[in-house]
Design a protein around this motif. Sequence first.
Motif, PDB file in Angstrom:
ATOM      1  N   ARG A   1      -3.657   6.894   9.552  1.00  0.00           N
ATOM      2  CA  ARG A   1      -2.682   5.890  10.125  1.00  0.00           C
ATOM      3  C   ARG A   1      -2.973   4.678   9.413  1.00  0.00           C
ATOM      4  NH1 ARG A   1      -1.429   6.608  15.503  1.00  0.00           N
ATOM      5  NH2 ARG A   1      -1.847   4.431  16.230  1.00  0.00           N
ATOM      6  N   LEU A   2      -1.807   3.793   9.564  1.00  0.00           N
ATOM      7  CA  LEU A   2      -1.656   2.593   8.899  1.00  0.00           C
ATOM      8  C   LEU A   2      -2.449   1.383   9.665  1.00  0.00           C
ATOM      9  CD1 LEU A   2      -0.198   1.000   6.399  1.00  0.00           C
ATOM     10  CD2 LEU A   2       1.661   0.696   7.770  1.00  0.00           C
ATOM     11  N   TYR A   3      -3.178   0.790   9.162  1.00  0.00           N
ATOM     12  CA  TYR A   3      -3.876  -0.271   9.935  1.00  0.00           C
ATOM     13  C   TYR A   3      -3.612  -1.844   9.417  1.00  0.00           C
ATOM     14  CZ  TYR A   3      -7.053   3.117  12.163  1.00  0.00           C
ATOM     15  OH  TYR A   3      -7.845   4.041  12.745  1.00  0.00           O
TER      16      TYR A   3
ATOM     17  N   GLN B   1      -3.511  -0.949   5.364  1.00  0.00           N
ATOM     18  CA  GLN B   1      -4.118  -0.102   4.522  1.00  0.00           C
ATOM     19  C   GLN B   1      -4.191   1.293   5.469  1.00  0.00           C
ATOM     20  OE1 GLN B   1      -5.547   0.891   2.195  1.00  0.00           O
ATOM     21  NE2 GLN B   1      -7.094  -0.561   0.939  1.00  0.00           N
ATOM     22  N   PHE B   2      -4.012   2.278   4.594  1.00  0.00           N
ATOM     23  CA  PHE B   2      -3.962   3.741   5.165  1.00  0.00           C
ATOM     24  C   PHE B   2      -5.459   4.112   5.451  1.00  0.00           C
ATOM     25  CE2 PHE B   2       0.401   3.860   4.147  1.00  0.00           C
ATOM     26  CZ  PHE B   2       1.119   4.522   5.137  1.00  0.00           C
ATOM     27  N   SER B   3      -5.870   4.681   6.378  1.00  0.00           N
ATOM     28  CA  SER B   3      -7.178   4.992   6.742  1.00  0.00           C
ATOM     29  C   SER B   3      -7.530   6.371   6.296  1.00  0.00           C
ATOM     30  CB  SER B   3      -7.518   5.368   8.026  1.00  0.00           C
ATOM     31  OG  SER B   3      -8.877   6.004   8.691  1.00  0.00           O
ATOM     32  N   PRO B   4      -8.604   6.629   5.448  1.00  0.00           N
ATOM     33  CA  PRO B   4      -9.024   8.089   4.884  1.00  0.00           C
ATOM     34  C   PRO B   4      -9.379   9.067   5.847  1.00  0.00           C
ATOM     35  CG  PRO B   4     -10.490   6.583   4.238  1.00  0.00           C
ATOM     36  CD  PRO B   4      -9.487   5.787   5.084  1.00  0.00           C
ATOM     37  N   HIS B   5      -9.626   8.385   7.218  1.00  0.00           N
ATOM     38  CA  HIS B   5     -10.230   9.144   8.284  1.00  0.00           C
ATOM     39  C   HIS B   5      -9.228   9.923   9.056  1.00  0.00           C
ATOM     40  CE1 HIS B   5     -12.411  10.275  11.889  1.00  0.00           C
ATOM     41  NE2 HIS B   5     -11.829   9.439  12.597  1.00  0.00           N
TER      42      HIS B   5
ATOM     43  N   THR C   1       0.750  -1.274   0.022  1.00  0.00           N
ATOM     44  CA  THR C   1      -0.041   0.052  -0.058  1.00  0.00           C
ATOM     45  C   THR C   1       0.903   1.299   0.078  1.00  0.00           C
ATOM     46  OG1 THR C   1      -1.849   1.156   1.000  1.00  0.00           O
ATOM     47  CG2 THR C   1      -0.206   0.143   2.587  1.00  0.00           C
ATOM     48  N   PHE C   2       0.498   2.266  -0.520  1.00  0.00           N
ATOM     49  CA  PHE C   2       1.324   3.359  -0.906  1.00  0.00           C
ATOM     50  C   PHE C   2       0.837   4.462   0.236  1.00  0.00           C
ATOM     51  CE2 PHE C   2       1.670   1.992  -5.082  1.00  0.00           C
ATOM     52  CZ  PHE C   2       3.194   2.160  -5.455  1.00  0.00           C
TER      53      PHE C   2
ATOM     54  N   PRO D   1       2.167   6.540  10.613  1.00  0.00           N
ATOM     55  CA  PRO D   1       2.794   6.179   9.306  1.00  0.00           C
ATOM     56  C   PRO D   1       4.506   6.027   9.490  1.00  0.00           C
ATOM     57  CG  PRO D   1       1.417   8.020   8.931  1.00  0.00           C
ATOM     58  CD  PRO D   1       1.590   7.840  10.508  1.00  0.00           C
ATOM     59  N   ASP D   2       5.102   6.471  10.424  1.00  0.00           N
ATOM     60  CA  ASP D   2       6.614   6.274  10.735  1.00  0.00           C
ATOM     61  C   ASP D   2       6.685   4.917  11.432  1.00  0.00           C
ATOM     62  OD1 ASP D   2       5.798   6.822  13.346  1.00  0.00           O
ATOM     63  OD2 ASP D   2       7.078   8.726  13.306  1.00  0.00           O
ATOM     64  N   GLY D   3       5.644   4.154  11.850  1.00  0.00           N
ATOM     65  CA  GLY D   3       5.897   2.887  12.591  1.00  0.00           C
ATOM     66  C   GLY D   3       5.521   3.109  14.298  1.00  0.00           C
ATOM     67  N   SER D   4       5.645   4.225  14.571  1.00  0.00           N
ATOM     68  CA  SER D   4       5.379   4.505  15.987  1.00  0.00           C
ATOM     69  C   SER D   4       3.968   4.589  16.434  1.00  0.00           C
ATOM     70  CB  SER D   4       6.211   6.078  16.447  1.00  0.00           C
ATOM     71  OG  SER D   4       5.242   6.889  15.822  1.00  0.00           O
TER      72      SER D   4
END
Length: 323
Positions: A104-106, A97-101, A51-52, A120-123
């Motif tokens: 964050r990366l789910y 997947q990144f949330s459009p809300h 996922t981008f 997004p940086d994994g933290s």
Amino acid sequence: MALTGCSTGTGEVAGDKAVATGAGRTIRAHEVMQLTETHDKTGMTLLEGPTFGENGGLFVVDATAPAGEPKVMRVDVEKGTSRPVHTDDRGAYTSAQFSPHDGRLYLTDYAHGEVVSLAPDGSDPRTFFSGEVVGARMHPDDIAFDERGDLYVSDSRGLSEGDAHGRVVRIERDGEKATVLADKLAATNGISFDADYRGLWISELTRNRISYLRLDEMGGAASHHTAVRVDGGIARTDSIAVDADGNLYQALHGRPAMAVYDRHGERLATVEVPARTEGLESATNVAITPGGTTAYVTVSGPSGGYVYTFDALAEGIRQSNGG
């Protein structure tokens, strides 16, 4: 762990171009880079969920990575480099997947029945959803987000038994309420909205079929039917992506290939890793560059985990961005 098929026509490849010679064509994928090797502790590697992110990095998960080794990686497809983003001591992540809300990366943790999220940086790891849904714990495999940020999850229950206990579960974006939209599915795996967000394409791993779940205005189930029966041979239907023209990219577990259909079920193409490639057994998922046609597919087997690229039939949208 849940980690298609044969064309009705034949296809030939001239150089790097796909040539239509029947009901479908063959599209040859090219190697971008190797990301992982087989893990000593787990005996395998299985890349999933490309996922981008907003800044163009391609995020990939390794469903079988042991504690201490990267479970989420960020790939620079231009430079052919990668870096670790996240690891932990328990998760078996099968999609991203990144949330459009909230941006964050789910991630779906198949082994523990949870959905977790990361910055997004994994933290800042958080448990977004855990527990039973209508009396049964999920085996969440893939995710699709609607436009407001609610999650639609393929619950791959029944895989080990071979029974039709799979479900489609809708989780509201605050994580407070989960609803079963469809059940009695055969190891639900891939899930993606169609191009207009009117319904969901769902693949059932142990019956090699793609179902269509039409939604009502409130995001509930309006109707459900079998849409495509996939002649997969030894391969089974894995994840699904949808491009801007509404075409379906059906990944194959057990064959390093993807079957491409239009929304009416016509077989358009087969994406193939070159036949000379040894030790690659599955193509699990694909991400098509948003607004472009360059596609990146995750491919794995005894020789390791790889990213391959090919030219998609239409531009990438959110529905063709992992899951």
